[in-house]
Write a protein that holds these residues in place. Structure first.
Motif, PDB file in Angstrom:
ATOM      1  N   ASP A  68       0.890  -1.207  -0.062  1.00 24.80           N
ATOM      2  CA  ASP A  68       0.003  -0.075   0.010  1.00 24.80           C
ATOM      3  C   ASP A  68       0.778   1.203   0.084  1.00 24.80           C
ATOM      4  OD1 ASP A  68      -2.242  -1.316   0.072  1.00 24.80           O
ATOM      5  OD2 ASP A  68      -2.392  -1.590   2.088  1.00 24.80           O
TER       6      ASP A  68
ATOM      7  N   PRO B 243      -4.849  -0.496  -9.619  1.00 27.53           N
ATOM      8  CA  PRO B 243      -5.197  -1.793  -9.242  1.00 27.53           C
ATOM      9  C   PRO B 243      -4.408  -2.706  -9.924  1.00 27.53           C
ATOM     10  CG  PRO B 243      -7.254  -0.480  -9.967  1.00 27.53           C
ATOM     11  CD  PRO B 243      -6.169   0.257 -10.321  1.00 27.53           C
TER      12      PRO B 243
ATOM     13  N   HIS C 215      -1.105  -2.568  -7.779  1.00 33.66           N
ATOM     14  CA  HIS C 215      -1.110  -3.205  -6.532  1.00 33.66           C
ATOM     15  C   HIS C 215      -1.051  -4.665  -6.842  1.00 33.66           C
ATOM     16  CE1 HIS C 215      -3.041  -4.243  -2.758  1.00 33.66           C
ATOM     17  NE2 HIS C 215      -2.736  -3.033  -2.432  1.00 33.66           N
ATOM     18  N   ALA C 216      -1.854  -5.227  -7.688  1.00 35.82           N
ATOM     19  CA  ALA C 216      -1.905  -6.655  -7.838  1.00 35.82           C
ATOM     20  C   ALA C 216      -0.556  -7.303  -8.301  1.00 35.82           C
ATOM     21  CB  ALA C 216      -2.963  -7.039  -9.103  1.00 35.82           C
TER      22      ALA C 216
END
Length: 412
Positions: A117, A143, A146-147
């Motif tokens: 994060d 996204p 982050h993945a």
């Protein structure tokens, strides 16, 4: 004995409880945002009842939380039939009290962000501050990044210096088969952006962005779905301009059709963006890019009619406002898209889609058929790269046939 709260709200008795002194200001705020007299009276009456309950429970304003709203509505439901909008009305009142500073903001325990994060937050700040990308672009990229980091580091500490080309390739091979072609291409774009960021930070020495596999895709495989001029005229004719809502929607559709604006550009249009003397419109495009466009006479006339006899009274500087309370500017391009969809569904127009972007494609297509160059089309549409405009060369098939070379040899 009747008690006057405001010029639109009169209660049958004097309110009591900790919220009672603020009900008049609450009513004024509802009036200012365009709520109807009936709805204002109902919200104030509910607030007075809530205030009385708080007084009986000896709850001070500094101790008031959203949990008290739920407890009061449960108490109220024992003797009165609840309404779906009761909680929303009290939430509105609680928000007013917080803005007035008499009720403190609720503090919730913020969990400590994970290493992934923290890295993503830093990347977001880079996109916003260094690259000046729009929120929509950032929301699309994050996204996937982050993945990718979770796939590589899991719940452990993120060390960008440990990334390798194999990590990048394995992630793309794992994710791409699950995604639509366009989403897969967006994923690879986001990864290249993030890996360039990692190199910018000095955590990666090699160009890992070059290791991102290319998603197979035929160049310019899809032709933009464009609404035709006759369909645009039919749609505009179907809008009843005798109503304030009709005058607003007519001006919006005309802006889309005549200037090819994006839905978000229409939504963000401000009163100060219109130069009536020069006949120009300043458009806020992608990545903060501003483009000055000539304001066609019919578009300017439609906007002026709406501003004079359709736009609700408001302190907002947005050109187009919500027709229902709270009266304010549009939250984004989705509202413009909803207006277009609603108007198309109510008309008999056989349009290619229900979206707002088809007007942009339609304008570009007609300009190309009218002899405009790709540079002129790109300048009007606010394209920053010529390749973006090249897609429209597939639309005018007849013009392309004139450029085709004859087949070698004798015709048979």
């Amino acid at each position: 004995m009747k008690f006057v709260i405001s010029n639109q709200v009169v209660l049958s008795r004097v309110p009591d409880g900790p919220i009672a002194p603020y009900l008049g200001g609450f009513a004024d705020s509802l009036i200012a945002t365009g709520y109807t007299a009936w709805w204002i009276h109902r919200q104030v009456l509910l607030g007075a009842s809530f205030s009385q309950w708080l007084g009986r429970k000896a709850v001070a304003l500094q101790d008031l939380t959203s949990d008290h709203l739920t407890r009061y509505l449960q108490h109220r439901a024992r003797r009165l039939r609840p309404r779906r909008d009761d909680h929303g009305a009290l939430t509105h009142l609680l928000g007013f009290l917080r803005r007035e500073g008499v009720v403190p903001e609720e503090t919730t325990a913020v969990p400590t962000p994970s290493s992934v994060d923290q890295c993503v937050l830093a990347y977001e700040a880079y996109l916003r501050e260094q690259r000046a990308l729009t929120t929509a672009t950032i929301v699309n990229y994050v996204p996937f990044v982050h993945a990718f980091l979770e796939h590589r580091f899991g719940a452990g500490v993120v060390k960008l210096s440990c990334l390798s080309a194999a990590d990048v390739v394995n992630f793309v091979r794992h994710q791409a088969p699950r995604l639509h072609r366009k989403r897969a291409k967006l994923m690879t774009t986001a990864l290249r952006s993030f890996l360039n960021y990692a190199r910018f930070c000095g955590d990666v020495d090699v160009d890992l962005a070059a290791a991102v596999p290319v998603v197979p895709n035929w160049s310019m495989a899809s032709i933009p779905r464009a609404i035709g001029p006759a369909q645009v005229r039919q749609l505009l004719a179907s809008i009843d301009r005798r109503t304030a809502l009709g005058r607003r929607d007519y001006a919006i559709v005309l802006l889309l059709a005549r200037l090819g604006l994006r839905a978000g550009e229409v939504a963000s249009l401000q009163l100060d963006d219109i130069d009536w003397k020069a006949g120009q419109l300043s458009v806020h495009g992608k990545s903060g890019y501003r483009n000055k466009l000539p304001l066609p006479a019919d578009v300017g006339r439609a906007i002026a009619v709406y501003l004079k006899s359709g736009r609700p009274p408001s302190t907002s500087r947005s050109v187009f406002l919500r027709a229902r309370a709270p009266v304010c500017g549009f939250q984004g391009g989705c509202t413009v898209g909803s207006i277009v969809r609603h108007r198309l569904q109510r008309s008999d127009v056989d349009a290619p889609t229900f979206g707002a972007h088809q007007f942009r494609h339609g304008l570009a297509t007609e300009m190309l058929r009218g002899g405009a160059s790709l540079g002129e089309i790109g300048e009007l549409l606010g394209h920053r790269h010529p390749q973006t405009t090249m897609i429209y060369t597939k639309v005018d098939i007849q013009a392309l046939r004139k450029l085709a070379l004859p087949w070698p040899g004798d015709a048979r």
